[in-house]
Write a protein that holds these residues in place. Structure first.
Motif, short mmCIF file in Angstrom:
data_model
loop_
_atom_site.label_atom_id
_atom_site.label_comp_id
_atom_site.label_asym_id
_atom_site.label_seq_id
_atom_site.Cartn_x
_atom_site.Cartn_y
_atom_site.Cartn_z
N THR A 4 0.84 -1.19 0.00
CA THR A 4 0.00 0.00 0.00
C THR A 4 0.88 1.24 0.00
O THR A 4 1.98 1.24 0.54
N THR A 5 0.37 2.28 -0.63
CA THR A 5 1.02 3.59 -0.61
C THR A 5 -0.01 4.59 -0.08
O THR A 5 -1.17 4.24 0.12
N ALA A 6 0.42 5.80 0.14
CA ALA A 6 -0.44 6.81 0.74
C ALA A 6 -1.70 7.05 -0.09
O ALA A 6 -1.67 7.02 -1.33
N ALA A 7 -2.79 7.30 0.61
CA ALA A 7 -4.05 7.64 -0.05
C ALA A 7 -3.91 9.00 -0.73
O ALA A 7 -3.16 9.87 -0.27
N THR A 8 -4.63 9.16 -1.82
CA THR A 8 -4.66 10.44 -2.54
C THR A 8 -6.10 10.89 -2.69
O THR A 8 -7.03 10.15 -2.34
N THR A 9 -6.30 12.07 -3.22
CA THR A 9 -7.62 12.64 -3.43
C THR A 9 -8.47 12.51 -2.16
O THR A 9 -9.61 12.09 -2.19
N VAL A 10 -7.85 12.85 -1.04
CA VAL A 10 -8.52 12.74 0.25
C VAL A 10 -9.50 13.91 0.43
O VAL A 10 -9.14 15.05 0.22
N SER A 11 -10.73 13.57 0.78
CA SER A 11 -11.74 14.59 1.08
C SER A 11 -12.41 14.22 2.40
O SER A 11 -12.07 13.22 3.02
N GLY A 14 -14.22 10.77 1.46
CA GLY A 14 -13.64 9.72 0.62
C GLY A 14 -12.16 9.90 0.39
O GLY A 14 -11.54 10.86 0.84
N PHE A 15 -11.58 8.94 -0.32
CA PHE A 15 -10.17 8.97 -0.67
C PHE A 15 -9.94 7.96 -1.79
O PHE A 15 -10.81 7.15 -2.10
N THR A 16 -8.77 7.99 -2.37
CA THR A 16 -8.36 6.97 -3.33
C THR A 16 -7.29 6.12 -2.68
O THR A 16 -6.25 6.63 -2.25
N ALA A 17 -7.56 4.81 -2.58
CA ALA A 17 -6.59 3.85 -2.07
C ALA A 17 -5.61 3.52 -3.20
O ALA A 17 -6.02 3.37 -4.35
N ASN A 18 -4.34 3.41 -2.86
CA ASN A 18 -3.29 3.13 -3.85
C ASN A 18 -2.38 2.01 -3.36
O ASN A 18 -2.15 1.88 -2.16
N TRP A 19 -1.84 1.24 -4.29
CA TRP A 19 -0.89 0.19 -3.95
C TRP A 19 -0.01 -0.07 -5.16
O TRP A 19 -0.30 0.35 -6.28
N THR A 20 1.09 -0.78 -4.92
CA THR A 20 2.01 -1.14 -5.99
C THR A 20 1.81 -2.61 -6.34
O THR A 20 1.39 -3.41 -5.51
N THR A 57 -5.46 1.33 -8.08
CA THR A 57 -6.15 2.32 -7.26
C THR A 57 -7.62 1.96 -7.14
O THR A 57 -8.17 1.22 -7.96
N LYS A 58 -8.26 2.51 -6.10
CA LYS A 58 -9.70 2.33 -5.93
C LYS A 58 -10.23 3.57 -5.22
O LYS A 58 -9.77 3.93 -4.13
N SER A 59 -11.19 4.24 -5.84
CA SER A 59 -11.84 5.39 -5.23
C SER A 59 -12.87 4.89 -4.22
O SER A 59 -13.73 4.08 -4.56
N ILE A 60 -12.77 5.38 -3.00
CA ILE A 60 -13.69 5.02 -1.93
C ILE A 60 -14.49 6.28 -1.59
O ILE A 60 -13.89 7.31 -1.23
N THR A 61 -15.81 6.23 -1.70
CA THR A 61 -16.64 7.41 -1.46
C THR A 61 -17.77 7.06 -0.49
O THR A 61 -17.98 5.91 -0.15
N GLY A 62 -18.49 8.10 -0.08
CA GLY A 62 -19.64 7.89 0.79
C GLY A 62 -19.29 7.61 2.24
O GLY A 62 -20.07 7.01 2.96
N LEU A 63 -18.12 8.05 2.68
CA LEU A 63 -17.66 7.80 4.04
C LEU A 63 -18.17 8.88 4.98
O LEU A 63 -18.53 9.98 4.55
N ALA A 64 -18.16 8.58 6.26
CA ALA A 64 -18.58 9.55 7.27
C ALA A 64 -17.51 10.63 7.41
O ALA A 64 -16.32 10.32 7.51
#
Length: 71
Positions: A4-11, A14-20, A57-64
């Motif tokens: 795993t690498t650092a999350a991006t597009t953090v709001s 939501g965020f985007t999960a990243n990995w190599t 990558t995977k965009s994760i949305t709809g979080l609290a």
């Protein structure tokens, strides 16, 4: 093993999960767990996610808002 690498597009919701990709071996797909705790006993809705082997990558949305999530 993927890393795993650092999350991006953090709001706030939501965020985007990243990995190599693993350095050796063949991947057919990735299984991504996202949870509200580091022990992964509180998975979010839809987790675990099955991700294509060609995607890192995977965009994760709809979080609290203002909550901590782990992947």
């Amino acid at each position: 093993m993927p890393t795993t690498t650092a999350a991006t597009t953090v709001s706030s919701t939501g965020f985007t999960a990243n990995w190599t990709a693993p350095a050796t071996g063949t991947v057919t797909n990735y299984i991504l767990d996202v949870a509200t705790d580091a022990a992964f006993t509180g998975p979010i809705s839809g987790s675990p996610f099955t991700i294509s082997s060609l995607t890192l990558t995977k965009s994760i949305t709809g979080l609290a808002p203002s909550s901590t999530y782990y992947y």
